[in-house]
Design a protein around this motif. Structure first.
Motif, short mmCIF file in Angstrom:
data_model
loop_
_atom_site.label_atom_id
_atom_site.label_comp_id
_atom_site.label_asym_id
_atom_site.label_seq_id
_atom_site.Cartn_x
_atom_site.Cartn_y
_atom_site.Cartn_z
N LEU A 136 -31.79 -33.37 99.61
CA LEU A 136 -33.06 -33.49 98.92
C LEU A 136 -32.93 -33.08 97.45
N ILE A 137 -32.23 -31.99 97.20
CA ILE A 137 -32.11 -31.48 95.83
C ILE A 137 -31.31 -32.43 94.95
N PHE A 138 -30.26 -33.04 95.51
CA PHE A 138 -29.37 -33.89 94.72
C PHE A 138 -29.63 -35.38 94.94
N ASP A 139 -30.79 -35.72 95.44
CA ASP A 139 -31.12 -37.13 95.66
C ASP A 139 -30.86 -37.92 94.37
N ALA A 140 -30.23 -39.08 94.51
CA ALA A 140 -29.86 -39.86 93.32
C ALA A 140 -31.06 -40.41 92.58
N ASN A 141 -32.18 -40.55 93.27
CA ASN A 141 -33.40 -41.04 92.62
C ASN A 141 -34.05 -39.91 91.84
#
Length: 574
Positions: A136-141
């Motif tokens: 969740l923290i590093f989501d590409a969006n």
């Protein structure tokens, strides 16, 4: 230090130098009787399937050529290389935990308490939770992932290459707290004379850490390394959930590769691969523990040694550093919690900092009742595993204390327990799956399999606690011809509680065993995994389920925290 028990997992630094007591009690057959139930369960659930796997690896699908086929497979080599990276990361975790514990000596008790609580939280969460939180923290969006929003550009953290940074941070986040805890206790009970001698010879802070503290903490390091290396060898669900499916093959580890390709490999090569994974884990653990034993200080601390105490005011820079560490460590769970309190549509399209809060995601998580049923079934299994482990581990650990079995027998059994601690479930999965068949769904069968896997670590932890019990408590009933089991267990109450909590939490968080053995989906981690297959569209419900899954071990941690700290480190007095 005497030669008594100076083997491998013997991390208990205090050794009574008096002559060992002679056995006056019920005889050594009684000690073997204490061991028998644990040996029977271990043999049936672990050793027999392991033997079958070894035989299958050399007799099926071309015999020994199966090993050659596996070893010449580029994908297997890549997975083995990835496992080696995880093992190196385990050493980084130990070093980081030691460094934080060393710096924490310069802070006040309140700061240490807060830091301990924040760092310990990830240790009781499942890798499943860590994978969801960091994904969740590093989501590409950039609309959903905080890091992508703060660092806009071409870097895709969940893409090839950078994914290792995300996985590495998640692993460090989860296990550094445990290393910090054990090293903190080791440092707090270290004899002050050791550091005083270093100061007399003009050694600076770093030199004292390198030449005095680290060698003196080798027994403590053995405990930390055994647990963290085992976690590194068994890395599975963190990769399965934390990595998008499109690039999972690029970061496969052996355990995950085995699960994906066991049908393609066939029984022979799948067994060979599982044995190779097991052999790698055993070789590494033995090498580390042998090295630790080789460097073991020749003279252990005496009872009259005073623990290290730090004088003077806490350094402000250290307090600031720990404030930053506490915020960073708490952030993944906070982000997960905030996401769980968003309505499903908002959670699927935007990040937690954009608002849209509500309880809709929790409603979605419990909408069909399957998750609630799975929580109840998982709790039942966890409680049963805790009871079975205690009933078997307590007498077995008592039998491994110095007054019971002969020294050679204790060394062999202790070594066997160390080896079984790092046994990967893949080495058991094929024969256990064939034997259990449709009966695998029974709560008793599932609990016994879980209990057998937890039992070796439980025995080792309890044994260390039992050995640290004052000798008169043990010798008095033995001299009267009675067993000291009850007195030793009562004196080791925190360790008993710690083992019970450990058994419950490991069962509660387990995902791997259920997947490998195709157990019924009425287990909470399996339900969460099903939700994770639709990660983007079901982020809210997934976060809600993960928070509920995490809440139980966290509540246990807060309810039994003092007992857990004392129990896990009882026997670590270096």
């Amino acid at each position: 230090m005497t030669g008594e028990d100076a083997l491998l997992f013997d991390v208990t630094p205090h050794h009574d130098l008096r002559a060992p007591a002679r056995w006056h009690g019920q005889g050594r057959w009684g000690a073997w009787g204490y061991l028998l139930p644990a040996v029977v369960l271990t043999t049936v659930v672990l050793l027999v399937p392991l033997t079958v796997t070894v035989v299958t690896s050399v007799s099926g699908d071309g015999g020994l050529d199966g090993y050659l086929d596996v070893m010449t497979d580029e994908e297997v080599w890549l997975a083995l290389f990835h496992n080696a990276l995880w093992l190196m990361l385990a050493l980084v975790v130990c070093a980081l935990g030691l460094g934080l514990a060393w710096l924490a000596r310069d802070t006040g008790p309140r700061t240490r308490g807060v830091l301990l609580a924040v760092l310990a939280l990830p240790a009781v969460t499942s890798p499943l939770t860590a994978g969801v939180a960091f994904r969740l923290i590093f989501d590409a969006n950039p609309d959903r992932g905080l890091v992508s929003a703060l660092l806009p550009g071409d870097v895709i953290f969940l893409g090839p290459g950078w994914i290792w940074l995300v996985l590495g941070l998640a692993f460090v986040w989860q296990w550094t707290g445990l290393a910090f805890l054990v090293f903190h206790v080791g440092l707090s009970t270290m004899p002050a004379d050791l550091l005083r001698v270093g100061r007399v010879f003009g050694a600076g802070r770093l030199r004292r850490l390198r030449t005095v503290v680290i060698p003196a903490l080798f027994p403590t390091a053995a405990l930390v390394m055994l647990i963290v290396l085992t976690a590194a060898v068994r890395v599975f669900d963190l990769v399965l959930v934390g990595v998008p499916g499109s690039i999972q093959s690029a970061v496969d580890v052996v355990g995950l590769f085995w699960w994906r390709h066991r049908d393609d490999l066939g029984d022979g090569r799948a067994s060979a691969l599982a044995i190779l994974l097991f052999a790698m884990a055993v070789a590494l653990v033995m090498l580390v523990l042998w090295r630790l034993r080789r460097d073991w200080p020749s003279a252990g601390p005496r009872r009259e040694d005073r623990p290290v105490s730090v004088q003077g005011r806490p350094r402000r820079i250290v307090q600031v550093l720990f404030a930053v560490v506490a915020v960073v460590w708490a952030f993944p769970l906070v982000a997960l919690l905030l996401t769980s309190f968003r309505v499903p549509k908002e959670a699927a399209t935007s990040g937690w900092w954009t608002g849209g809060y509500g309880l809709g995601s929790y409603g979605e998580a419990f909408s069909d009742g399957s998750f609630a049923d799975a929580l109840g079934a998982t709790a039942q299994r966890g409680l049963l595993v805790a009871v079975v482990v205690l009933l078997l581990a307590v007498p077995a650990a008592y039998a491994l204390t110095p007054e019971q079995l002969p020294r050679r027998a204790r060394r062999i059994l202790t070594t066997g327990a160390v080896v079984l601690v790092v046994l990967p479930p893949q080495a058991l999965a094929l024969p256990l799956g064939e034997v259990l068949g449709s009966g695998a769904g029974g709560i008793v069968i599932l609990s016994l399999v879980h209990a057998a896997l937890v039992l070796p670590l439980a025995v080792l932890l309890l044994r260390n606690a039992f050995i640290s019990v004052p000798r008169p408590v043990v010798l008095r009933p033995l001299a009267e011809g009675r067993s000291a089991l009850f007195q030793v267990t009562a004196e080791s109450g925190p360790a008993v509680v710690a083992v019970a909590v450990l058994a419950f939490v490991l069962t509660w968080n387990d995902l791997v065993l259920g997947l490998l053995l195709n157990w019924p989906a009425d287990q909470a981690p399996l339900v969460v995994l099903q939700q994770a297959r639709h990660f983007t569209t079901s982020a809210g419900g997934l976060a809600a389920q993960t928070i509920v899954l995490t809440a139980v071990p966290v509540l246990l941690l807060f309810a039994t925290g003092r007992w857990l700290v004392r129990g896990l480190t009882q026997g670590v007095r270096q």
